[in-house]
Design a protein around this motif. Structure first.
Motif, PDB file in Angstrom:
ATOM      1  N   ILE A 292       0.837  -1.194   0.000  1.00 30.59           N
ATOM      2  CA  ILE A 292       0.000   0.000   0.000  1.00 30.59           C
ATOM      3  C   ILE A 292       0.879   1.252   0.000  1.00 30.59           C
ATOM      4  CG2 ILE A 292      -1.875  -1.157   1.229  1.00 30.59           C
ATOM      5  CD1 ILE A 292      -0.981   0.384   3.767  1.00 30.59           C
ATOM      6  N   ASN A 293       0.316   2.307  -0.537  1.00 32.33           N
ATOM      7  CA  ASN A 293       0.972   3.612  -0.480  1.00 32.33           C
ATOM      8  C   ASN A 293       0.151   4.513   0.440  1.00 32.33           C
ATOM      9  OD1 ASN A 293       0.925   6.624  -2.049  1.00 32.33           O
ATOM     10  ND2 ASN A 293       2.932   5.760  -1.563  1.00 32.33           N
ATOM     11  N   VAL A 294       0.783   4.887   1.558  1.00 30.30           N
ATOM     12  CA  VAL A 294       0.143   5.829   2.480  1.00 30.30           C
ATOM     13  C   VAL A 294       0.400   7.219   1.906  1.00 30.30           C
ATOM     14  CG1 VAL A 294       0.013   6.653   4.853  1.00 30.30           C
ATOM     15  CG2 VAL A 294       0.627   4.262   4.392  1.00 30.30           C
ATOM     16  N   ILE A 295      -0.658   7.832   1.378  1.00 29.95           N
ATOM     17  CA  ILE A 295      -0.503   9.071   0.612  1.00 29.95           C
ATOM     18  C   ILE A 295       0.088  10.192   1.460  1.00 29.95           C
ATOM     19  CG2 ILE A 295      -1.742  10.836  -0.700  1.00 29.95           C
ATOM     20  CD1 ILE A 295      -3.677   8.583  -1.561  1.00 29.95           C
ATOM     21  N   ASN A 296      -0.413  10.331   2.660  1.00 31.77           N
ATOM     22  CA  ASN A 296       0.126  11.339   3.577  1.00 31.77           C
ATOM     23  C   ASN A 296       1.146  10.675   4.499  1.00 31.77           C
ATOM     24  OD1 ASN A 296       0.665  13.297   5.490  1.00 31.77           O
ATOM     25  ND2 ASN A 296      -1.477  13.958   5.708  1.00 31.77           N
ATOM     26  N   SER A 297       2.409  11.027   4.348  1.00 33.26           N
ATOM     27  CA  SER A 297       3.476  10.399   5.134  1.00 33.26           C
ATOM     28  C   SER A 297       3.239  10.511   6.643  1.00 33.26           C
ATOM     29  CB  SER A 297       4.835  11.022   4.789  1.00 33.26           C
ATOM     30  OG  SER A 297       5.140  10.815   3.429  1.00 33.26           O
ATOM     31  N   ASN A 298       2.534  11.560   7.044  1.00 37.74           N
ATOM     32  CA  ASN A 298       2.283  11.759   8.474  1.00 37.74           C
ATOM     33  C   ASN A 298       1.351  10.691   9.056  1.00 37.74           C
ATOM     34  OD1 ASN A 298       3.898  14.069   8.570  1.00 37.74           O
ATOM     35  ND2 ASN A 298       2.200  15.399   7.922  1.00 37.74           N
ATOM     36  N   ASP A 299       0.636   9.969   8.164  1.00 38.00           N
ATOM     37  CA  ASP A 299      -0.287   8.926   8.630  1.00 38.00           C
ATOM     38  C   ASP A 299       0.409   7.578   8.851  1.00 38.00           C
ATOM     39  OD1 ASP A 299      -2.449  10.607   8.623  1.00 38.00           O
ATOM     40  OD2 ASP A 299      -3.124  10.035   6.610  1.00 38.00           O
ATOM     41  N   LEU A 300       1.701   7.512   8.526  1.00 35.86           N
ATOM     42  CA  LEU A 300       2.413   6.235   8.596  1.00 35.86           C
ATOM     43  C   LEU A 300       2.322   5.601   9.986  1.00 35.86           C
ATOM     44  CD1 LEU A 300       4.281   4.075   7.407  1.00 35.86           C
ATOM     45  CD2 LEU A 300       6.220   5.526   8.036  1.00 35.86           C
ATOM     46  N   LYS A 301       2.589   6.388  11.015  1.00 30.74           N
ATOM     47  CA  LYS A 301       2.576   5.856  12.373  1.00 30.74           C
ATOM     48  C   LYS A 301       1.193   5.326  12.746  1.00 30.74           C
ATOM     49  CE  LYS A 301       3.935   6.921  17.128  1.00 30.74           C
ATOM     50  NZ  LYS A 301       4.487   7.949  18.059  1.00 30.74           N
ATOM     51  N   LYS A 302       0.146   6.043  12.313  1.00 34.38           N
ATOM     52  CA  LYS A 302      -1.223   5.609  12.611  1.00 34.38           C
ATOM     53  C   LYS A 302      -1.532   4.270  11.927  1.00 34.38           C
ATOM     54  CE  LYS A 302      -3.024  10.326  13.088  1.00 34.38           C
ATOM     55  NZ  LYS A 302      -3.952  11.325  12.504  1.00 34.38           N
ATOM     56  N   VAL A 303      -1.059   4.120  10.680  1.00 41.29           N
ATOM     57  CA  VAL A 303      -1.275   2.871   9.948  1.00 41.29           C
ATOM     58  C   VAL A 303      -0.558   1.720  10.652  1.00 41.29           C
ATOM     59  CG1 VAL A 303      -0.843   1.640   7.786  1.00 41.29           C
ATOM     60  CG2 VAL A 303      -1.643   4.017   7.735  1.00 41.29           C
ATOM     61  N   GLU A 304       0.679   1.974  11.084  1.00 38.77           N
ATOM     62  CA  GLU A 304       1.449   0.934  11.776  1.00 38.77           C
ATOM     63  C   GLU A 304       0.771   0.536  13.084  1.00 38.77           C
ATOM     64  OE1 GLU A 304       6.019   1.024  11.057  1.00 38.77           O
ATOM     65  OE2 GLU A 304       5.407   3.109  11.359  1.00 38.77           O
ATOM     66  N   GLU A 305       0.282   1.508  13.807  1.00 34.53           N
ATOM     67  CA  GLU A 305      -0.402   1.225  15.072  1.00 34.53           C
ATOM     68  C   GLU A 305      -1.672   0.414  14.827  1.00 34.53           C
ATOM     69  OE1 GLU A 305      -0.975   5.074  16.743  1.00 34.53           O
ATOM     70  OE2 GLU A 305       1.042   5.184  17.649  1.00 34.53           O
ATOM     71  N   TYR A 306      -2.357   0.743  13.745  1.00 37.70           N
ATOM     72  CA  TYR A 306      -3.576   0.015  13.419  1.00 37.70           C
ATOM     73  C   TYR A 306      -3.257  -1.437  13.056  1.00 37.70           C
ATOM     74  CZ  TYR A 306      -7.704  -1.601  10.998  1.00 37.70           C
ATOM     75  OH  TYR A 306      -8.777  -2.347  10.603  1.00 37.70           O
ATOM     76  N   LEU A 307      -2.214  -1.661  12.265  1.00 37.08           N
ATOM     77  CA  LEU A 307      -1.829  -3.020  11.879  1.00 37.08           C
ATOM     78  C   LEU A 307      -1.504  -3.856  13.114  1.00 37.08           C
ATOM     79  CD1 LEU A 307       0.411  -2.282   8.751  1.00 37.08           C
ATOM     80  CD2 LEU A 307      -1.854  -3.347   8.766  1.00 37.08           C
ATOM     81  N   LYS A 308      -0.798  -3.259  14.061  1.00 37.45           N
ATOM     82  CA  LYS A 308      -0.472  -3.974  15.293  1.00 37.45           C
ATOM     83  C   LYS A 308      -1.728  -4.282  16.099  1.00 37.45           C
ATOM     84  CE  LYS A 308       4.210  -2.087  15.725  1.00 37.45           C
ATOM     85  NZ  LYS A 308       5.112  -1.182  16.471  1.00 37.45           N
ATOM     86  N   SER A 309      -2.698  -3.356  16.060  1.00 38.39           N
ATOM     87  CA  SER A 309      -3.925  -3.541  16.836  1.00 38.39           C
ATOM     88  C   SER A 309      -4.760  -4.711  16.312  1.00 38.39           C
ATOM     89  CB  SER A 309      -4.766  -2.261  16.830  1.00 38.39           C
ATOM     90  OG  SER A 309      -5.399  -2.068  15.577  1.00 38.39           O
ATOM     91  N   ILE A 310      -4.592  -5.055  15.034  1.00 39.79           N
ATOM     92  CA  ILE A 310      -5.324  -6.202  14.469  1.00 39.79           C
ATOM     93  C   ILE A 310      -4.395  -7.412  14.294  1.00 39.79           C
ATOM     94  CG2 ILE A 310      -7.102  -4.799  13.351  1.00 39.79           C
ATOM     95  CD1 ILE A 310      -5.594  -5.150  10.711  1.00 39.79           C
ATOM     96  N   ASN A 311      -3.269  -7.371  15.040  1.00 37.09           N
ATOM     97  CA  ASN A 311      -2.326  -8.499  15.111  1.00 37.09           C
ATOM     98  C   ASN A 311      -1.645  -8.828  13.792  1.00 37.09           C
ATOM     99  OD1 ASN A 311      -2.882  -8.994  17.912  1.00 37.09           O
ATOM    100  ND2 ASN A 311      -4.806  -9.970  17.295  1.00 37.09           N
ATOM    101  N   ILE A 312      -1.416  -7.811  12.973  1.00 35.58           N
ATOM    102  CA  ILE A 312      -0.608  -7.970  11.766  1.00 35.58           C
ATOM    103  C   ILE A 312       0.786  -7.458  12.079  1.00 35.58           C
ATOM    104  CG2 ILE A 312      -0.321  -7.353   9.339  1.00 35.58           C
ATOM    105  CD1 ILE A 312      -2.747  -9.114   9.836  1.00 35.58           C
ATOM    106  N   GLU A 313       1.716  -8.389  12.290  1.00 35.50           N
ATOM    107  CA  GLU A 313       3.068  -8.018  12.701  1.00 35.50           C
ATOM    108  C   GLU A 313       4.056  -8.034  11.537  1.00 35.50           C
ATOM    109  OE1 GLU A 313       3.876  -6.995  15.655  1.00 35.50           O
ATOM    110  OE2 GLU A 313       2.050  -7.476  16.772  1.00 35.50           O
ATOM    111  N   ASN A 314       3.717  -8.762  10.483  1.00 42.53           N
ATOM    112  CA  ASN A 314       4.665  -8.935   9.382  1.00 42.53           C
ATOM    113  C   ASN A 314       4.440  -7.879   8.294  1.00 42.53           C
ATOM    114  OD1 ASN A 314       6.158 -11.528  10.061  1.00 42.53           O
ATOM    115  ND2 ASN A 314       4.023 -12.166  10.297  1.00 42.53           N
ATOM    116  N   TYR A 315       4.999  -6.721   8.544  1.00 40.76           N
ATOM    117  CA  TYR A 315       4.951  -5.638   7.553  1.00 40.76           C
ATOM    118  C   TYR A 315       6.272  -4.890   7.609  1.00 40.76           C
ATOM    119  CZ  TYR A 315       4.265  -2.442  11.454  1.00 40.76           C
ATOM    120  OH  TYR A 315       4.434  -1.726  12.607  1.00 40.76           O
TER     121      TYR A 315
END
Length: 320
Positions: A292-315
Motif C-alpha cells: 500500500i501507499n500511504v498518501i500522507n506520510s504523516n499517517d504512517l505511524k497511525k497505519v502501523e499502530e492500526y496493523l499492530k492492533s489487528i495483530n498484523i506483525e509482518n509488515y
C-alpha cells in the motif's frame, strides 16, 4: 526422525558442508532449498549414507550412520528410498521389472514381489503401462515409475533430489500431488531438495535454506515466506515493483485466516492506495501480500499502530 548437528563434509580440501544443524520430524514433508553449489544434494547423500561426512553427528531413525559398517549401511538403506532428477531407470526393462528390481536384489520371493509391484503401480497410476519398456515412457511417467521403485522396499523415509525439475509444469504438479498423497496415506517422511519455490509452497510442511554450506533459516514454510529472511531474498531476487516516490510504501504479509478484510479496512480507515496485491496457496494456508501507499506520510505511524492492533506483525516500510 532425522537429527543433524555440526555436520561437515569436504571434497578435495574444499568444504561443502560447514556445520549443518537440522532436525526433521517424522511424517513431515521437508523442503531443502538453496542456490546451486550450496550443499543441498551433498546433504541428501549424507542422509542416505551414500556419502561419508567428515565430522559432526547424523542420526536417522535412531541410528548413528557413522557407526555403521558396510553390511549395516546396506541394511540401513533399505529404509531410505531415493528419487533422482533424471529417473535412473533401466531403460530396456519393463515398468514391472524396474519396480521389482530392488526386491529381486534382496531375494524376495516372487509372490511378495508381484503383490508389491502391482500395489505400487496402482498407487502411482501406471497400471496400464505395466509391460511397457521404460524407454518408451514420457518424463512424467518415468518419474512415477521411479517413485514406485523407491517405495518398493517399504521405506520409512523418501529422499527426493530435484524430482520435478526435469518435468514440464503440468507433470511437475502431478508428481507433487502424488508425493503429497503418498505422505498422507503411507505416513512416510519425505525430504526433498528443490530450487522450485512452487514445490516448497504447495507440499512442504517445513523447510530449510542452505547458504554457503550452513543452514541460514529453517521453520514452517509459510512463516519463512511471510518473514522474508535475507537468505530467501537471495534466492528469489528482489522483484519489487515500481513504487510511488511520494508518501510511504508498506509491504504487508498475512495469513488469509488472519486478514479479516484487511485491505477493505485500510482503504476505509486511511488515505491509502493499493499498489500490488497477491494471494498464494501454500500446503497449510493461504498467504496474502499487499503493498500500500500511504498518501500522507504523516499517517504512517497511525497505519502501523492500526496493523499492530489487528495483530498484523509482518509488515515493513519499503525504502527505509
Amino acid at each position: 526422525m532425522i537429527k543433524i548437528a555440526a555436520l561437515k563434509k569436504q571434497y578435495n580440501n574444499i568444504e561443502i558442508l560447514k556445520g549443518i544443524d537440522l532436525d526433521i520430524d517424522k511424517g513431515k514433508i521437508f523442503g531443502i532449498i538453496g542456490r546451486s553449489g550450496a550443499g543441498k544434494s551433498t546433504l541428501l547423500r549424507c542422509i542416505n549414507g551414500l556419502e561419508k561426512y567428515d565430522s559432526g553427528y547424523l542420526e536417522v531413525n535412531g541410528i548413528d550412520i557413522k557407526k555403521l559398517n558396510e553390511k549395516e549401511l546396506r541394511m540401513f538403506r533399505r529404509d531410505v528410498g531415493m528419487i533422482f532428477q533424471h529417473f535412473s531407470l533401466i531403460t530396456r526393462a519393463s515398468v514391472y521389472d524396474n519396480i521389482a528390481f530392488p526386491m529381486q536384489c534382496w531375494h524376495y520371493n516372487k509372490k511378495e514381489i508381484d503383490e508389491r509391484v502391482r500395489y505400487l503401480i496402482d498407487v502411482v497410476g501406471m497400471y496400464e503401462k505395466i509391460n511397457n519398456l521404460a524407454r518408451d515412457l514420457s518424463g512424467g511417467q518415468k518419474q512415477r515409475v521411479a517413485i514406485a521403485r523407491a517405495l518398493s522396499m517399504n521405506p520409512k523415509i523418501l529422499l527426493s533430489d530435484e524430482a520435478t525439475s526435469a518435468l514440464d509444469p503440468k507433470n511437475s504438479e502431478a508428481i507433487m500431488e502424488l508425493l503429497n498423497n503418498i505422505n498422507k496415506s503411507m505416513g512416510i517422511t519425505i525430504v526433498l531438495v528443490t530450487h522450485q519455490m512452487n514445490v516448497v509452497k504447495s507440499i512442504c510442511d517445513d523447510m530449510a535454506i542452505i547458504e554457503d554450506g550452513i543452514v541460514k533459516d529453517k521453520g514452517i514454510v509459510e512463516e519463512i515466506f511471510i518473514n522474508q529472511p535475507a537468505s530467501l531474498i537471495n534466492i528469489l531476487g528482489d522483484n519489487r515493483i515500481l513504487l510511488p516516490n511520494s508518501g510511504k510504501n508498506i509491504e504487508i504479509m498475512y495469513k488469509k485466516d488472519d486478514s479479516n478484510n484487511i485491505i477493505e479496512k485500510l482503504i476505509r480507515k486511511f488515505n491509502v492506495n493499493i499498489i500490488d496485491f497477491i494471494m498464494e496457496d501454500y500446503k497449510n494456508c493461504i498467504i496474502g501480500k499487499v503493498i500500500i501507499n500511504v498518501i500522507n506520510s504523516n499517517d504512517l505511524k497511525k497505519v502501523e499502530e492500526y496493523l499492530k492492533s489487528i495483530n498484523i506483525e509482518n509488515y515493513k516500510v519499503l525504502g527505509e
